[in-house]
Design an enzyme around this catalytic site. Structure first.
Site, PDB file in Angstrom:
ATOM      1  N   GLU A 173       0.813  -1.220   0.000  1.00  0.00           N
ATOM      2  CA  GLU A 173       0.000   0.000   0.000  1.00  0.00           C
ATOM      3  C   GLU A 173       0.850   1.275   0.000  1.00  0.00           C
ATOM      4  OE1 GLU A 173      -2.963  -0.128   3.102  1.00  0.00           O
ATOM      5  OE2 GLU A 173      -4.039  -1.782   2.156  1.00  0.00           O
ATOM      6  N   GLU A 292      -5.638  -8.384  -0.305  1.00  0.00           N
ATOM      7  CA  GLU A 292      -6.356  -8.004   0.918  1.00  0.00           C
ATOM      8  C   GLU A 292      -7.807  -7.757   0.541  1.00  0.00           C
ATOM      9  OE1 GLU A 292      -4.931  -5.036   3.649  1.00  0.00           O
ATOM     10  OE2 GLU A 292      -2.821  -5.497   3.210  1.00  0.00           O
TER      11      GLU A 292
END
Length: 503
Positions: A173, A292
């Site tokens: 991320e 995710e």
């Protein structure tokens, strides 16, 4: 009662069922590791301190791959802290979750646990505060057989055989301002490309995942993927996607339609990746790693905020899931399966205690949350080929995701073993559905069997005291005649219908 129809045709294939679709995620966050997979004093603990009850539930869940050690945690992690004698391992602050990390569990312990669980380890490297050299070091430690400083260190630490980790995430991320070492797309793309090239010099057959956007609504979405892939296209295999869903302001109808957002996210990333490939005139196709995804009530986390006193393994992000959450998880799996030609890896976040299908109490029981069941049933029954399945169904308007069909479904067909499965959801909040399935092209050899997860109270949950309150139950309203199956499913429900077929 509303009605829907589904036609199954073995010639209309999306692609093979990808076993890595059924991945999970273990991060050093909350109680996922400590009192989750690892609790030396627990009555079920094995010789390595791993909870046998959690290992058994992990196998039952059908997990194929587990991503480790983060997540946000990895962007400040020093992998060396988690190897060697425990008494010499440093205790560190983890800035991502504002807790203290003891490093009792590290790479060697995780791989040992993964082998016991029968799962493939998927490793993330720190590209937040570190870079190429550290990635090469952990790769050498993990995978080189022997005869070098770091591989011999692994052997001395009790792991004589290389860990053989094939799939590596190049950071986590990195588009997020919350990330330690947050970077622009060009900064990250250049670093990821340099790291990928160096890792491939050491081991050419690695499978490498570049960071995509943290979620679809990021302001840099699309532009981030394009810039990162322009730097990394020829040296990575995957671009990642992350998405979490929750019910907002009592809008159950929108929540049940969350898979429409996942569909749009996947299709936009595919289009972006293919556009970059076309501009580069590359014959290569980038795959997607949805590493995710889950239902996560992030508003609760933001309301609570991080701890102020740097605790060790506190209770963080411990959502207790209800029946509607399980229906949404089942529908997200439908989305992942129907895109299995491009989404060839995925990880539900996370495995234990932290937004997880498995819950534990320290020194006490482990049990299945409601979301455990659609994952386990889908992982068990989805084999062979994914069929292109387009239900014809009434639609309804939602506040967040536009107009969506009330019945959604996907099917798989395993000709070799003579079986098929249909996974379907009824998104209506108040009306049952009659679903007619034309399976004649599969030549079914007997009656269909159906199990449905629902509850008169869509907010009913499983607890340590009532661990089986919400679970799939046999659906008796299923009838098979001349290759056609009719089933009645209640509102807010997820169902699995299984057939024996002639080929």
């Amino acid at each position: 009662m509303h009605k829907a129809t589904i036609t199954l045709d073995p010639a209309l294939r999306v692609g093979p069922v990808q076993r890595r679709t059924f991945g999970s995620f273990v991060e050093h966050l909350g109680r996922c590791v400590y009192t989750g997979i690892y609790e030396p004093g627990h009555p079920t603990a094995d010789e390595d301190g791993f909870r046998r009850d959690v290992l058994e539930l992990t196998r039952e869940l059908g997990v194929s791959t587990v991503r480790y050690p983060g997540g946000n945690f990895v962007s400040g992690y020093r992998w060396e802290d988690g190897v060697g004698p425990r008494e010499r391992r440093p205790v560190r602050r983890d800035l991502a979750w504002h807790v203290t990390e003891t490093n009792e569990v590290g790479l060697d312990e995780f791989v040992r646990w993964a082998r016991k669980a029968g799962v493939e380890p998927m490793m993330a490297v720190n590209l937040g505060t570190r870079g190429v050299l550290e990635a090469l070091d952990v790769l050498e430690y993990a995978n080189h057989p022997s005869g070098t400083s770091l591989s011999d260190q692994r052997i001395a630490n009790g792991s004589p055989e290389p860990h053989g980790i094939r799939m590596w995430c190049l950071g986590n991320e990195m588009d997020g301002p919350w990330q330690v070492g947050h970077k622009t797309a060009r900064e990250y793309g250049r670093l990821a490309a340099e790291t990928a090239r160096a890792m491939r010099m050491a081991q050419p057959d690695l499978e490498l995942v570049a960071c995509g956007s943290s979620h679809l609504s990021m302001p840099t979405f699309g532009a981030w993927e394009a810039a990162v892939l322009e730097e990394t296209y020829e040296v990575v295999d995957y671009i990642s996607l992350h998405a979490y869903y929750q019910e907002h302001d009592g809008d159950l109808a929108s929540f049940l339609a969350s898979a429409a957002d996942m569909d749009a996210f996947i299709e936009a990333v595919v289009a972006t990746a293919d556009a970059v490939g076309a501009r580069l005139r590359s014959p290569k196709r980038i795959q997607l790693s949805f590493d995710e995804w889950n239902v996560w009530y992030q508003s609760r986390w933001h309301d609570q905020g991080p701890p102020s006193d740097w605790p060790v393994a506190p209770r963080q992000l411990e959502d207790h899931y209800h029946a509607a959450d399980a229906v949404v998880v089942g529908s997200l799996l439908i989305s992942l399966l129907r895109h299995s030609d491009r989404v060839t890896a995925a990880c539900q976040a996370q495995l234990v205690n932290v937004i997880a299908p498995i819950m534990t109490e320290p020194g006490g029981p482990a049990w299945r949350q409601t979301i455990f069941h659609p994952f386990a049933e889908t992982a068990r029954a989805a084999t062979g080929q994914v069929l292109r399945t387009v239900p014809v169904s009434p639609s309804a308007a939602t506040g967040r995701h536009g107009t969506v069909p009330l019945v959604d479904a996907v099917a798989t067909h395993d000709a070799e073993h003579g079986r098929a499965a249909v996974f379907l959801v009824n998104r209506s909040t108040d009306t049952p559905a009659t679903v007619e399935i034309d399976a004649r092209a599969l030549a079914p050899t007997g009656p269909a069997r159906c199990r449905t997860l629902s509850d008169p109270d869509p907010y009913a949950a499983n607890t340590a005291e009532r661990p089986d309150r919400v679970a799939p139950r046999p659906n008796t309203e299923v009838h098979t005649e001349d290759g056609r199956v009719t089933v009645v499913v209640p509102p807010v429900s997820w169902s699995i219908l299984e057939l024996s077929t002639g080929g």
